[in-house]
Scaffold this motif. Sequence first.
Motif, PDB file in Angstrom:
ATOM      1  N   PHE A 126       0.830  -1.205   0.000  1.00 53.14           N
ATOM      2  CA  PHE A 126       0.000   0.000   0.000  1.00 53.14           C
ATOM      3  C   PHE A 126       0.866   1.257   0.000  1.00 53.14           C
ATOM      4  O   PHE A 126       0.550   2.245  -0.675  1.00 53.14           O
ATOM      5  CB  PHE A 126      -0.923  -0.008   1.214  1.00 53.14           C
ATOM      6  CG  PHE A 126      -2.019   1.030   1.146  1.00 53.14           C
ATOM      7  CD1 PHE A 126      -2.838   1.116   0.038  1.00 53.14           C
ATOM      8  CD2 PHE A 126      -2.224   1.917   2.187  1.00 53.14           C
ATOM      9  CE1 PHE A 126      -3.849   2.060  -0.040  1.00 53.14           C
ATOM     10  CE2 PHE A 126      -3.230   2.865   2.141  1.00 53.14           C
ATOM     11  CZ  PHE A 126      -4.043   2.945   1.016  1.00 53.14           C
ATOM     12  N   GLU A 127       1.976   1.223   0.745  1.00 52.57           N
ATOM     13  CA  GLU A 127       2.889   2.370   0.754  1.00 52.57           C
ATOM     14  C   GLU A 127       3.521   2.553  -0.611  1.00 52.57           C
ATOM     15  O   GLU A 127       3.743   3.684  -1.055  1.00 52.57           O
ATOM     16  CB  GLU A 127       3.970   2.170   1.823  1.00 52.57           C
ATOM     17  CG  GLU A 127       3.473   2.342   3.249  1.00 52.57           C
ATOM     18  CD  GLU A 127       2.911   3.735   3.502  1.00 52.57           C
ATOM     19  OE1 GLU A 127       3.529   4.719   3.068  1.00 52.57           O
ATOM     20  OE2 GLU A 127       1.822   3.829   4.111  1.00 52.57           O
ATOM     21  N   ASP A 128       3.830   1.445  -1.283  1.00 52.89           N
ATOM     22  CA  ASP A 128       4.384   1.515  -2.632  1.00 52.89           C
ATOM     23  C   ASP A 128       3.372   2.140  -3.591  1.00 52.89           C
ATOM     24  O   ASP A 128       3.727   2.943  -4.457  1.00 52.89           O
ATOM     25  CB  ASP A 128       4.761   0.111  -3.100  1.00 52.89           C
ATOM     26  CG  ASP A 128       5.489   0.117  -4.432  1.00 52.89           C
ATOM     27  OD1 ASP A 128       6.171   1.121  -4.726  1.00 52.89           O
ATOM     28  OD2 ASP A 128       5.383  -0.863  -5.187  1.00 52.89           O
ATOM     29  N   LEU A 129       2.112   1.780  -3.416  1.00 51.97           N
ATOM     30  CA  LEU A 129       1.053   2.363  -4.242  1.00 51.97           C
ATOM     31  C   LEU A 129       0.974   3.873  -4.047  1.00 51.97           C
ATOM     32  O   LEU A 129       0.871   4.635  -5.003  1.00 51.97           O
ATOM     33  CB  LEU A 129      -0.294   1.743  -3.875  1.00 51.97           C
ATOM     34  CG  LEU A 129      -0.777   0.544  -4.676  1.00 51.97           C
ATOM     35  CD1 LEU A 129      -2.056   0.010  -4.073  1.00 51.97           C
ATOM     36  CD2 LEU A 129      -0.979   0.896  -6.130  1.00 51.97           C
ATOM     37  N   LYS A 130       1.043   4.299  -2.788  1.00 52.55           N
ATOM     38  CA  LYS A 130       0.871   5.717  -2.472  1.00 52.55           C
ATOM     39  C   LYS A 130       2.104   6.550  -2.815  1.00 52.55           C
ATOM     40  O   LYS A 130       1.987   7.736  -3.109  1.00 52.55           O
ATOM     41  CB  LYS A 130       0.547   5.890  -0.982  1.00 52.55           C
ATOM     42  CG  LYS A 130      -0.793   5.316  -0.572  1.00 52.55           C
ATOM     43  CD  LYS A 130      -1.191   5.777   0.818  1.00 52.55           C
ATOM     44  CE  LYS A 130      -0.206   5.302   1.856  1.00 52.55           C
ATOM     45  NZ  LYS A 130      -0.610   5.720   3.216  1.00 52.55           N
ATOM     46  N   ASN A 148      -7.833   1.695   3.388  1.00 55.47           N
ATOM     47  CA  ASN A 148      -7.700   2.862   4.281  1.00 55.47           C
ATOM     48  C   ASN A 148      -8.463   2.628   5.582  1.00 55.47           C
ATOM     49  O   ASN A 148      -7.959   2.912   6.680  1.00 55.47           O
ATOM     50  CB  ASN A 148      -8.216   4.123   3.583  1.00 55.47           C
ATOM     51  CG  ASN A 148      -7.158   4.792   2.739  1.00 55.47           C
ATOM     52  OD1 ASN A 148      -6.001   4.913   3.139  1.00 55.47           O
ATOM     53  ND2 ASN A 148      -7.542   5.232   1.551  1.00 55.47           N
ATOM     54  N   ASN A 149      -9.667   2.109   5.453  1.00 58.68           N
ATOM     55  CA  ASN A 149     -10.486   1.835   6.633  1.00 58.68           C
ATOM     56  C   ASN A 149      -9.824   0.780   7.518  1.00 58.68           C
ATOM     57  O   ASN A 149      -9.848   0.886   8.762  1.00 58.68           O
ATOM     58  CB  ASN A 149     -11.871   1.362   6.198  1.00 58.68           C
ATOM     59  CG  ASN A 149     -12.791   1.098   7.376  1.00 58.68           C
ATOM     60  OD1 ASN A 149     -13.195   2.005   8.096  1.00 58.68           O
ATOM     61  ND2 ASN A 149     -13.117  -0.171   7.590  1.00 58.68           N
ATOM     62  N   TYR A 150      -9.210  -0.225   6.882  1.00 61.80           N
ATOM     63  CA  TYR A 150      -8.523  -1.288   7.615  1.00 61.80           C
ATOM     64  C   TYR A 150      -7.392  -0.726   8.473  1.00 61.80           C
ATOM     65  O   TYR A 150      -7.316  -0.990   9.682  1.00 61.80           O
ATOM     66  CB  TYR A 150      -7.976  -2.309   6.623  1.00 61.80           C
ATOM     67  CG  TYR A 150      -7.013  -3.308   7.216  1.00 61.80           C
ATOM     68  CD1 TYR A 150      -7.451  -4.302   8.082  1.00 61.80           C
ATOM     69  CD2 TYR A 150      -5.654  -3.253   6.909  1.00 61.80           C
ATOM     70  CE1 TYR A 150      -6.570  -5.222   8.624  1.00 61.80           C
ATOM     71  CE2 TYR A 150      -4.759  -4.163   7.445  1.00 61.80           C
ATOM     72  CZ  TYR A 150      -5.221  -5.140   8.304  1.00 61.80           C
ATOM     73  OH  TYR A 150      -4.350  -6.045   8.843  1.00 61.80           O
ATOM     74  N   LEU A 249     -10.694  -7.958   4.938  1.00 66.63           N
ATOM     75  CA  LEU A 249      -9.848  -7.426   3.866  1.00 66.63           C
ATOM     76  C   LEU A 249      -9.424  -8.546   2.919  1.00 66.63           C
ATOM     77  O   LEU A 249      -9.407  -8.363   1.694  1.00 66.63           O
ATOM     78  CB  LEU A 249      -8.620  -6.737   4.462  1.00 66.63           C
ATOM     79  CG  LEU A 249      -7.681  -6.054   3.457  1.00 66.63           C
ATOM     80  CD1 LEU A 249      -8.419  -4.963   2.681  1.00 66.63           C
ATOM     81  CD2 LEU A 249      -6.464  -5.472   4.166  1.00 66.63           C
ATOM     82  N   ILE A 250      -9.096  -9.694   3.467  1.00 64.41           N
ATOM     83  CA  ILE A 250      -8.696 -10.832   2.635  1.00 64.41           C
ATOM     84  C   ILE A 250      -9.839 -11.241   1.701  1.00 64.41           C
ATOM     85  O   ILE A 250      -9.621 -11.485   0.503  1.00 64.41           O
ATOM     86  CB  ILE A 250      -8.275 -12.026   3.516  1.00 64.41           C
ATOM     87  CG1 ILE A 250      -6.916 -11.742   4.165  1.00 64.41           C
ATOM     88  CG2 ILE A 250      -8.195 -13.316   2.696  1.00 64.41           C
ATOM     89  CD1 ILE A 250      -6.463 -12.790   5.159  1.00 64.41           C
TER      90      ILE A 250
END
Length: 258
Positions: A126-130, A148-150, A249-250
């Motif tokens: 997710f950090e790579d995406l952002k 984001n909610n997770y 999430l999974i």
Amino acid sequence: MIKFFRHIRQSLIMENKTANYIKYAIGEIILVVIGILIALQINNWNEQNKENRLEAEYYCRLLEDAQQDLEQVNQFIKASEDRLAASNQAVRLLQQEQAKKVDVSKQLGLSIIAIYSDFTPNNSAFEDLKSGANLNIIKDKHIIKAINNYFNTVTGYISIIKVNANIALDTYYLDKDVFESGRIHSQMLTERFVTGMEKDVYDSMNLDYEELLSESMQYHLLNAALTYISTNARQLQLYNLIKDEVNNLIETLKPKCE
């Protein structure tokens, strides 16, 4: 092919067939335009395929992070269950008319062991995406919202877990007299003291491992043990809530990673 069309064009000019030449020229322009449009379409198709593959790759990386979170949280749940069991055993011992220092202290130590080890969700994908321009690659914005909610929800749970851990640790280390509480009796039997102390120092301690807690200390430690039950039960509840978030999430990501 280009030589072939050039030959036709030159033949028409030489034969002074102007009308045919104009028709041919228009046809040639149309063919060129069609060729350019096809080339652009192929290029767009290739770029779209590349983005689709990258999107699928990110979905699978996000899913892998979530699955690692599940493994991690299961370990924390097991540790919380073990601490809670030790807390209950301490209460059982302390409710007896006479309680050995070493037995009670051992269970109290197990009640707070690694209690401050907080769950840390994996966020590399997710950090790579952002961090780059890749966030727009994820077309399903419901996924971004779910992730984001997770992280927000789990962060909230972790903060409460830390508060509970601090309560337990403050209670445990409130007793400064490790001899009266029996803490030193159980610690002396651990590898840390057995191997860390030189033999003459270890032998000089000359502890009585059959020694009983005083009535006042027994009552004091009973209060502490009940606090550990409360904090460990709360942590177990919170880790199970985190597990629910991970599983949700999974289930959201699984259909995207196929």
